[in-house]
Design an enzyme around this catalytic site. Structure first.
Site: not given
Length: 504
Positions: A29, A175, A294
């Site tokens: 990320e 998310e 994740e």
């Protein structure tokens, strides 16, 4: 001697499922030093002509990472992908609101794809469904995957990339149920935009696979109702539903910490049941699989992160320094993923470099392996093939949050092509070894290749740039093989890899 013991029976005819190589994926990320100072550091002695660190690439190759999720994470929910393409000197600097940094856009889609090719990895690309939607997502697919003859594909060619990137796997946001997320949504809001975005992305490229956001953690108040609603609205448009989960030892209760993967088992089972409920409700012939994109241990860096000044470029965020017990929990989590290889087809350890990562670097200096590097590497290298149903009997213990915790966590993988069976086993007992017996009754006979052990007298032992090998595996395990029977004494608080050659 010990009175703790466990036995496991496996049979090649009783199969969980085949491992998808993407089970051993990771994640990068635009966060902290994952990209800038991690994989990319122009001017570093190990930097290549594009600024990518060769020493980091070698460690990534050692892990054999087949797929890497990018560019987020929370970052993607405020990201304009167009900022990261074209001449670097013309790219904008943006305030990055998810992590309160400045994003210089020195690395974007094309550079990341170049890095993937060097690393031997595929990309799992995420689209922004926080501040953006179907329009930006379809344009990104066109830019990345369409051969030529359209505005966005011709722009890619003008940027120096004649051949399309052919990115197969795409995440529909990140998310989206989290109140911390830019553009967070209700399940109904997200399910609708995921459905419509998936539709137009697939119209641009019918060959892509799409991952819908599940709940952003097991403890979310909306779980698993979120999954049921999202899949009800987008079932036929998506292929996977995502799971995210991190564990930590904030109370310094090591026994309880090592039991937490039992919660991961339950999480996976609940998501499978929810997806199959929607399948039944819709009378669908299609099965939704899971992308655990994740997962890791994450808690060490929280205090340090709260003290960082905002609006820096690539500050040292989420830089957990992992210890021996963290590696054992990572080993248990890998076993949890393997035990549901029939439905968990992709997974991404979050993340790959510096940010809650198996690989750490020093700006201008060394790169080294954290403790969690080892179980991940062993599973990636030796855990490919057919997962066998593990019939386990084990002595048990109780912890603060869990009762009847098996002393043994284990699974076996049969690789028919190489004629090998690999057993991964964690002894959760902190003070005692565990007597382990393995019955491979359907295999004519086996011989020991090696018994790898990761152990330490100090649960809190870490690897640092000055002592990078303090926690390191050895292959002096004492497994003994007699035909189809294996016996071993697993050291206290240890990760074990028992590799066996199967007789023809």
């Amino acid at each position: 001697m010990t009175n703790r013991k466990a036995s496991m029976i496996v049979d090649k005819h009783f199969v969980v499922g085949e491992t998808d190589k993407r089970l051993y994926g990771s994640f990068l990320e635009h966060l902290g030093r994952a990209v800038y100072g991690g994989i990319y550091e122009p001017g570093h002695p190990e930097a290549d002509e594009q600024g990518f660190r060769r020493d980091v690439l070698e460690l990534v190759k050692e892990l054999q990472v087949p797929i890497v999720r990018y560019p987020g994470g929370n970052f993607v929910s405020g990201y304009n992908w167009e900022d990261g393409v074209g001449p670097v000197e013309e790219r904008p600097r943006r305030l990055e609101l998810a992590w309160r940094t400045v994003e210089p856009n020195w690395v974007g889609l094309n550079e990341f794809m170049d890095w993937c090719r060097k690393a031997g990895s595929e990309a799992m690309m995420a689209v922004n469904l926080g501040t953006r939607g179907p329009d930006a997502a379809r344009n990104l697919v066109e830019y990345a995957n369409h051969p030529s003859g359209s505005y966005w594909s011709d722009l890619r060619i003008a940027h120096g990339y004649r051949e399309p990137h052919r990115i197969k796997t795409w995440c529909l946001g990140n998310e989206m149920d989290g109140p911390w997320q830019i553009g967070a949504k209700t399940a109904a809001e997200y399910g609708r935009i995921a459905c419509e975005t998936a539709k137009v992305m697939r119209w641009v490229d019918p060959d892509i696979e799409l991952v819908a956001c599940g709940s952003s953690g097991l403890g979310m108040p909306t779980f698993p109702e979120w999954e049921a609603t999202v899949l009800d609205l987008a079932y036929e448009q998506v292929d996977y539903i995502s799971l995210h989960q991190y564990y930590g030892n904030r109370d310094n209760d090591s026994a309880n910490f090592l039991a937490q993967s039992l919660g991961m088992d339950q999480f996976i089972s609940t998501v499978v049941a929810t997806a199959d409920y929607v399948k039944a409700k819709k009378r669908s012939k299609k099965t939704i699989n899971l992308s655990f994109d994740e997962w890791n241990v994450w808690f060490h860096s929280n205090d340090a992160d709260s003290k960082l000044e905002p609006w820096q470029i690539a500050p040292p965020q989420l830089e957990d320094v992992y210890n021996h017990e963290d590696a054992l929990v990572v080993g248990c989590m890998l076993i949890s993923l393997l035990k549901r290889a029939d439905r968990v087809k992709m997974a991404c350890m979050a993340q790959l470099v510096n940010v809650i990562a198996p690989i750490m670097t020093e700006n201008g200096g060394k790169a080294w392996r954290q403790t969690i590097f080892w179980p991940f590497m062993h599973a990636s290298r030796f855990g490919r093939g057919t997962v066998l149903v593990p019939l386990i009997q084990s002595t048990k213990h109780d912890t603060k949050d869990y009762t009847d915790v098996p002393d043994l966590e284990s699974v076996a993988v049969y690789n028919e092509a190489s004629g090998e069976v690999t057993v991964f086993a964690v002894n959760r007992r902190l003070e005692e070894p565990l007597k382990f017996e393995l019955d491979l009754r359907s295999f004519a006979g086996c011989s020991l290749i090696e018994h790898i052990v990761l152990e330490s007298d100090d649960l809190k032992a870490t690897n640092t740039k000055d002592n990078p090998d303090r926690v390191k595996p050895h292959n002096r395990g004492n497994a003994a093989v007699d035909g189809a029977k294996v016996e071993a004494l697993l050291p206290k608080a240890s990760w074990n890899v028992i590799r066996l050659k199967v007789a023809e």
